[in-house]
Design a protein around this motif. Sequence first.
Motif, mmCIF file in Angstrom:
data_model
loop_
_atom_site.group_PDB
_atom_site.id
_atom_site.type_symbol
_atom_site.label_atom_id
_atom_site.label_comp_id
_atom_site.label_asym_id
_atom_site.label_seq_id
_atom_site.Cartn_x
_atom_site.Cartn_y
_atom_site.Cartn_z
ATOM 1 N N THR A 51 0.831 -1.202 0.000
ATOM 2 C CA THR A 51 0.000 0.000 0.000
ATOM 3 C C THR A 51 0.867 1.254 0.000
ATOM 4 O OG1 THR A 51 -1.886 -1.076 1.047
ATOM 5 C CG2 THR A 51 -1.723 1.305 1.325
ATOM 6 N N ASN A 52 1.942 1.245 0.760
ATOM 7 C CA ASN A 52 2.855 2.391 0.741
ATOM 8 C C ASN A 52 3.460 2.592 -0.646
ATOM 9 O OD1 ASN A 52 2.378 2.822 3.429
ATOM 10 N ND2 ASN A 52 4.210 1.760 4.128
ATOM 11 N N ALA A 53 3.734 1.484 -1.343
ATOM 12 C CA ALA A 53 4.278 1.590 -2.693
ATOM 13 C C ALA A 53 3.269 2.233 -3.636
ATOM 14 C CB ALA A 53 4.686 0.210 -3.203
ATOM 15 N N PHE A 54 2.010 1.866 -3.522
ATOM 16 C CA PHE A 54 0.998 2.492 -4.367
ATOM 17 C C PHE A 54 0.855 3.980 -4.047
ATOM 18 C CE2 PHE A 54 -0.714 -1.786 -5.424
ATOM 19 C CZ PHE A 54 -0.804 -1.612 -6.800
ATOM 20 N N GLU A 55 0.990 4.332 -2.779
ATOM 21 C CA GLU A 55 0.926 5.746 -2.407
ATOM 22 C C GLU A 55 2.092 6.509 -3.048
ATOM 23 O OE1 GLU A 55 -0.781 9.084 -0.614
ATOM 24 O OE2 GLU A 55 -1.579 7.058 -0.836
ATOM 25 N N ASP A 56 3.275 5.922 -2.981
ATOM 26 C CA ASP A 56 4.444 6.543 -3.606
ATOM 27 C C ASP A 56 4.272 6.656 -5.119
ATOM 28 O OD1 ASP A 56 5.621 6.711 -1.123
ATOM 29 O OD2 ASP A 56 6.974 5.017 -1.419
ATOM 30 N N TRP A 57 3.746 5.602 -5.714
ATOM 31 C CA TRP A 57 3.573 5.596 -7.172
ATOM 32 C C TRP A 57 2.576 6.668 -7.606
ATOM 33 C CZ3 TRP A 57 0.387 1.904 -10.614
ATOM 34 C CH2 TRP A 57 0.814 1.993 -11.945
ATOM 35 N N ALA A 58 1.480 6.820 -6.854
ATOM 36 C CA ALA A 58 0.510 7.866 -7.180
ATOM 37 C C ALA A 58 1.172 9.237 -7.151
ATOM 38 C CB ALA A 58 -0.666 7.819 -6.203
ATOM 39 N N THR A 59 2.004 9.472 -6.142
ATOM 40 C CA THR A 59 2.710 10.749 -6.049
ATOM 41 C C THR A 59 3.647 10.950 -7.238
ATOM 42 O OG1 THR A 59 2.603 10.680 -3.633
ATOM 43 C CG2 THR A 59 4.257 12.137 -4.608
ATOM 44 N N VAL A 275 9.092 1.489 -8.917
ATOM 45 C CA VAL A 275 8.486 1.529 -7.584
ATOM 46 C C VAL A 275 8.328 0.130 -7.000
ATOM 47 C CG1 VAL A 275 6.342 2.042 -6.334
ATOM 48 C CG2 VAL A 275 7.321 3.746 -7.879
ATOM 49 N N PHE A 276 7.903 -0.821 -7.812
ATOM 50 C CA PHE A 276 7.599 -2.135 -7.250
ATOM 51 C C PHE A 276 8.838 -3.017 -7.116
ATOM 52 C CE2 PHE A 276 3.485 -0.408 -8.109
ATOM 53 C CZ PHE A 276 2.812 -0.754 -6.949
ATOM 54 N N ALA A 277 9.925 -2.664 -7.775
ATOM 55 C CA ALA A 277 11.202 -3.302 -7.441
ATOM 56 C C ALA A 277 11.595 -2.916 -6.018
ATOM 57 C CB ALA A 277 12.287 -2.874 -8.423
ATOM 58 N N GLU A 278 11.395 -1.652 -5.677
ATOM 59 C CA GLU A 278 11.669 -1.196 -4.312
ATOM 60 C C GLU A 278 10.692 -1.829 -3.326
ATOM 61 O OE1 GLU A 278 13.227 1.228 -1.090
ATOM 62 O OE2 GLU A 278 13.972 0.261 -2.901
ATOM 63 N N GLN A 279 9.421 -1.974 -3.731
ATOM 64 C CA GLN A 279 8.435 -2.592 -2.853
ATOM 65 C C GLN A 279 8.838 -4.019 -2.486
ATOM 66 O OE1 GLN A 279 5.953 -5.245 -3.591
ATOM 67 N NE2 GLN A 279 5.261 -5.079 -1.460
ATOM 68 N N ARG A 280 9.315 -4.762 -3.454
ATOM 69 C CA ARG A 280 9.730 -6.138 -3.163
ATOM 70 C C ARG A 280 10.903 -6.154 -2.187
ATOM 71 N NH1 ARG A 280 9.188 -6.186 -8.720
ATOM 72 N NH2 ARG A 280 11.434 -6.453 -9.063
ATOM 73 N N ARG A 281 11.843 -5.227 -2.376
ATOM 74 C CA ARG A 281 12.989 -5.159 -1.462
ATOM 75 C C ARG A 281 12.536 -4.850 -0.045
ATOM 76 N NH1 ARG A 281 16.007 -2.109 1.337
ATOM 77 N NH2 ARG A 281 14.806 -0.224 0.866
#
Length: 341
Positions: A51-59, A275-281
Amino acid sequence: MTSNIHKISRRFLLASGAVTLAMPAISTRGFAQQTYVCKIAHTEGVGTPITNAFEDWATILNERSEGRIDAQHFPAAQLGGLAEALEGSRIGTIQVTTAGPDSEEAIAPEIAALGGAPGFIYKNEAHVDAVLQGELGRRASDIAREKTGVEFVAYGETGFRHILSKRPVHSLADLSGLKIRVPQLRIWVDFWELLGAAPTPLPYSEQYSALSTGIIDAIDSDVFSIEGFKFFEQATHLTLTGHWFLPKAVRVNAAWLDSLPDDLQALVRDSAVEVFAEQRRVNRALAGDTLEGLRAHGVEVFTLPADELEAMEAATTPLFDEFGSKSPETAEMIAAIRALG
């Protein structure tokens, strides 16, 4: 716990901002700027890495597009449950959601295999990456586009799933008759029936109340969701099994994506991968801390012995052939995934 996730997530966003500043400005003088609304809606819990990743991606979408994309984020089933989110992403009433590729079981079973179906298909995180970040992941996106009208622009994850129950589960025998919630998908029902449990299909949003009222005795879940949705308040026995790894395809409505100018299409695809490469990490880095947090909440954490885990895997192995019989393409995909492990 949540603050740590945000610290890592925000550092990534600030670093990404340097790229934003380096991008040339897009002049809008002399013509009206067209805005493309991007509703991002999903059922993941607030404060979880995904969810934090989606928030970052929206920004990032809002800032790097200089307002040409109006990305709006609706987590935690604010716009409806998983079924509504999936349907919305297919018909375009929402532009982005996330779900395991197993959600396509009825339409494209060969994609469902990448979503962990039918259990024990992924051996470890390296195996997951070899599948999803390679040719098979790209093929799944092409199939999704053709059959469901969505494109998988990236893959996040919630990690391996375990059993959270109201009574201890310390052996395969303890699963007998256990009323466990499953998604409304046939493959999950079959999986738990082979293990002797009593699978109960329910929407994701009903898990907490169903545990509270006794409709179910257990759920299977990743550790972040157990914490984020406070499932531990209703069930305090966590059995580590890692029986199912659930990747999360970032699903974008293909018609909406195709309607964007070329530069914005590239922005959506490229920034999603970033963004989602970072999310997986982050997800992998924080799983252990989250498990310790659950212990602090009074959850009894039990690691299922290797022989019992092997017995679970052996009991469900027939599902590979059964699921593969849905189509030659499905059998081929299962074989290709297993070969990479």
